[in-house]
Enzyme design. Sequence first.
Site, short mmCIF file in Angstrom:
data_model
loop_
_atom_site.label_atom_id
_atom_site.label_comp_id
_atom_site.label_asym_id
_atom_site.label_seq_id
_atom_site.Cartn_x
_atom_site.Cartn_y
_atom_site.Cartn_z
N ARG A 170 32.82 43.62 35.17
CA ARG A 170 32.65 45.07 35.15
C ARG A 170 32.13 45.66 33.84
O ARG A 170 31.76 46.82 33.80
CB ARG A 170 33.99 45.75 35.51
CG ARG A 170 34.30 45.63 36.98
CD ARG A 170 35.71 46.09 37.26
NE ARG A 170 36.64 45.27 36.50
CZ ARG A 170 37.94 45.17 36.74
NH1 ARG A 170 38.48 45.86 37.70
NH2 ARG A 170 38.71 44.39 36.01
N ASP A 212 36.92 33.88 42.58
CA ASP A 212 38.21 34.22 42.00
C ASP A 212 39.20 33.11 42.33
O ASP A 212 39.03 32.40 43.33
CB ASP A 212 38.72 35.56 42.54
CG ASP A 212 39.84 36.11 41.67
OD1 ASP A 212 39.56 36.55 40.55
OD2 ASP A 212 41.01 36.03 42.08
N ARG A 230 35.02 35.06 32.21
CA ARG A 230 34.73 36.37 32.79
C ARG A 230 33.43 36.96 32.23
O ARG A 230 33.35 38.17 32.00
CB ARG A 230 35.87 37.35 32.52
CG ARG A 230 37.12 37.06 33.32
CD ARG A 230 36.96 37.56 34.77
NE ARG A 230 38.23 37.52 35.47
CZ ARG A 230 39.04 38.56 35.59
NH1 ARG A 230 38.72 39.72 35.10
NH2 ARG A 230 40.18 38.42 36.21
O1 CP3 Z 1 34.45 34.04 34.56
C1 CP3 Z 1 33.64 34.52 35.38
O2 CP3 Z 1 32.70 35.31 35.06
C2 CP3 Z 1 33.72 34.05 36.83
C3 CP3 Z 1 34.51 34.80 37.72
C4 CP3 Z 1 36.02 34.88 37.63
C5 CP3 Z 1 36.73 36.01 38.09
N1 CP3 Z 1 38.06 35.75 38.05
C6 CP3 Z 1 36.10 37.26 38.58
C7 CP3 Z 1 36.89 38.48 38.76
C8 CP3 Z 1 36.98 33.93 37.23
C9 CP3 Z 1 36.78 32.58 36.60
C10 CP3 Z 1 38.27 34.50 37.52
C11 CP3 Z 1 39.54 33.79 37.29
C12 CP3 Z 1 40.81 34.48 37.51
N2 CP3 Z 1 41.12 35.40 38.47
C13 CP3 Z 1 41.99 34.23 36.78
C14 CP3 Z 1 42.12 33.20 35.68
C15 CP3 Z 1 41.60 33.68 34.38
C16 CP3 Z 1 42.37 34.82 33.78
O3 CP3 Z 1 41.78 35.91 33.67
O4 CP3 Z 1 43.55 34.62 33.41
C17 CP3 Z 1 42.99 35.06 37.29
C18 CP3 Z 1 44.42 35.14 36.80
C19 CP3 Z 1 42.43 35.80 38.37
C20 CP3 Z 1 43.14 36.75 39.27
C21 CP3 Z 1 42.55 38.10 39.22
N3 CP3 Z 1 41.31 38.44 39.72
C22 CP3 Z 1 43.12 39.28 38.68
C23 CP3 Z 1 44.49 39.34 38.02
C24 CP3 Z 1 42.21 40.30 38.89
C25 CP3 Z 1 42.44 41.76 38.60
C26 CP3 Z 1 42.25 42.08 37.17
C27 CP3 Z 1 40.87 42.62 36.96
O5 CP3 Z 1 40.25 42.27 35.97
O6 CP3 Z 1 40.47 43.44 37.81
C28 CP3 Z 1 41.06 39.76 39.51
C29 CP3 Z 1 39.81 40.47 39.88
C30 CP3 Z 1 38.53 39.93 39.34
N4 CP3 Z 1 38.17 38.61 39.26
C31 CP3 Z 1 37.42 40.72 38.87
C32 CP3 Z 1 36.41 39.81 38.51
C33 CP3 Z 1 35.03 40.15 38.01
C34 CP3 Z 1 37.36 42.23 38.85
C35 CP3 Z 1 37.18 42.71 40.26
C36 CP3 Z 1 36.32 43.91 40.42
O7 CP3 Z 1 35.08 43.85 40.24
O8 CP3 Z 1 36.87 44.95 40.80
#
Ligand code: CP3
Length: 341
Positions: A23, A69, A19
């Site tokens: 944000r 994602d 990540r």
């Molecule tokens: O790592 C990186 O910089 C690349 C991008 C990336 C994102 N999600 C961007 C994202 C990667 C590799 C993921 C993986 C992901 N997504 C996982 C596995 C890793 C982990 O964190 O356990 C999971 C479970 C998800 C599912 C997911 N996506 C959730 C639960 C959420 C909401 C929680 C949150 O942080 O908002 C997301 C949204 C998400 N994925 C955001 C980002 C930058 C935030 C969205 C926004 O900008 O509003």
Amino acid sequence: MLAALAGETRQRPPFWLMRQAGRYLPEYRELRAKAGSFLDLCYNPAFATEVTLQPLRRYGMDAAILFSDILVVPHALGQPLDYVEGEGPKLDPVRNAEGLSRLSAAELHERLAPVYETVRRLTRELPEDTTLIGFAGAPWTVACYMVEGGGTKEFAHVKRWAYGDPQGFQALIDLLVDATVDYLSAQIEAGAEAVQVFDSWAGVLPADPFRRWVIEPTRRIVERLRARHPGVPVIGFPRGAGLFYVEYVEKTGVTAVGLDTTLPTDWAARELQTRLPVQGNLDPIMLAAGGDALRTAATGILADLAGGPFVFNLGHGVIQTTPPDHVAELARLIKQWPERG
Ligand code: CP3
């Protein structure tokens, strides 16, 4: 990064952060606002490319991870998906054969084409020595979101299906194994040089279900990716797998393994790094806290793991409230390793 994943010990280990785009960066928030929704950002190759590059410009990581994602796969299979501000992902739950019958892989590549285009753009834009990492969620973790319809603390629906009707649930896992292999393969063909399989919820299963729903699907993914793309490293991240890390590594055949925050690094050096390259595992909250605690924790990880094949990373993703300066401090500390005394 690729040398470390091939088993070489680098004097200064490569690093990237799960990540790393997101944000906590003001430039991310700015572009995110312009894109509209989070999914619009994921499916806009120009914006997704830019967001992928943002942390590299600030901190010079050794690897870029494609901005997307894990839930774009169920979305491409036809499951309605929305990201609700402050609440995370929301999906129309799939909980039985009837729900499964509404999903189809027929348009997978068509719907994920913008992601592949982002990968192609990144291969052109990234410096030669920066590794481009593609990724997908592991079938178990993706199934958790698909069945629960979003985040969960109890995993009651997905576990009840997996335990009570394993054959029915197997059909969902099989669909996800196939889709994940095809999706990661297409990322590799577009230019991804390594791939990571995120199994964020591997740690919630008892022993036998862990073997069936975490190890076995991952083993099949690794086997098929390796047949199609020999030499492309597959990093497994079975977060929370605890005592199962060794069996996961031995049975899945992953090239390298991501350590979660809770694994003791001296244990990992003895029990895992002797078998394969490891990646991890600074607590993301340590990064958010900063100061002496951050320096001490990061130095401890380097001391334990930099003597073997190692990629420095966090034990889970960067959190939103992380001050960007703390990431800069961490990058400096890693790049100066080994400290000259
Ligand atoms: O790592 C990186 O910089 C690349 C991008 C990336 C994102 N999600 C961007 C994202 C990667 C590799 C993921 C993986 C992901 N997504 C996982 C596995 C890793 C982990 O964190 O356990 C999971 C479970 C998800 C599912 C997911 N996506 C959730 C639960 C959420 C909401 C929680 C949150 O942080 O908002 C997301 C949204 C998400 N994925 C955001 C980002 C930058 C935030 C969205 C926004 O900008 O509003």
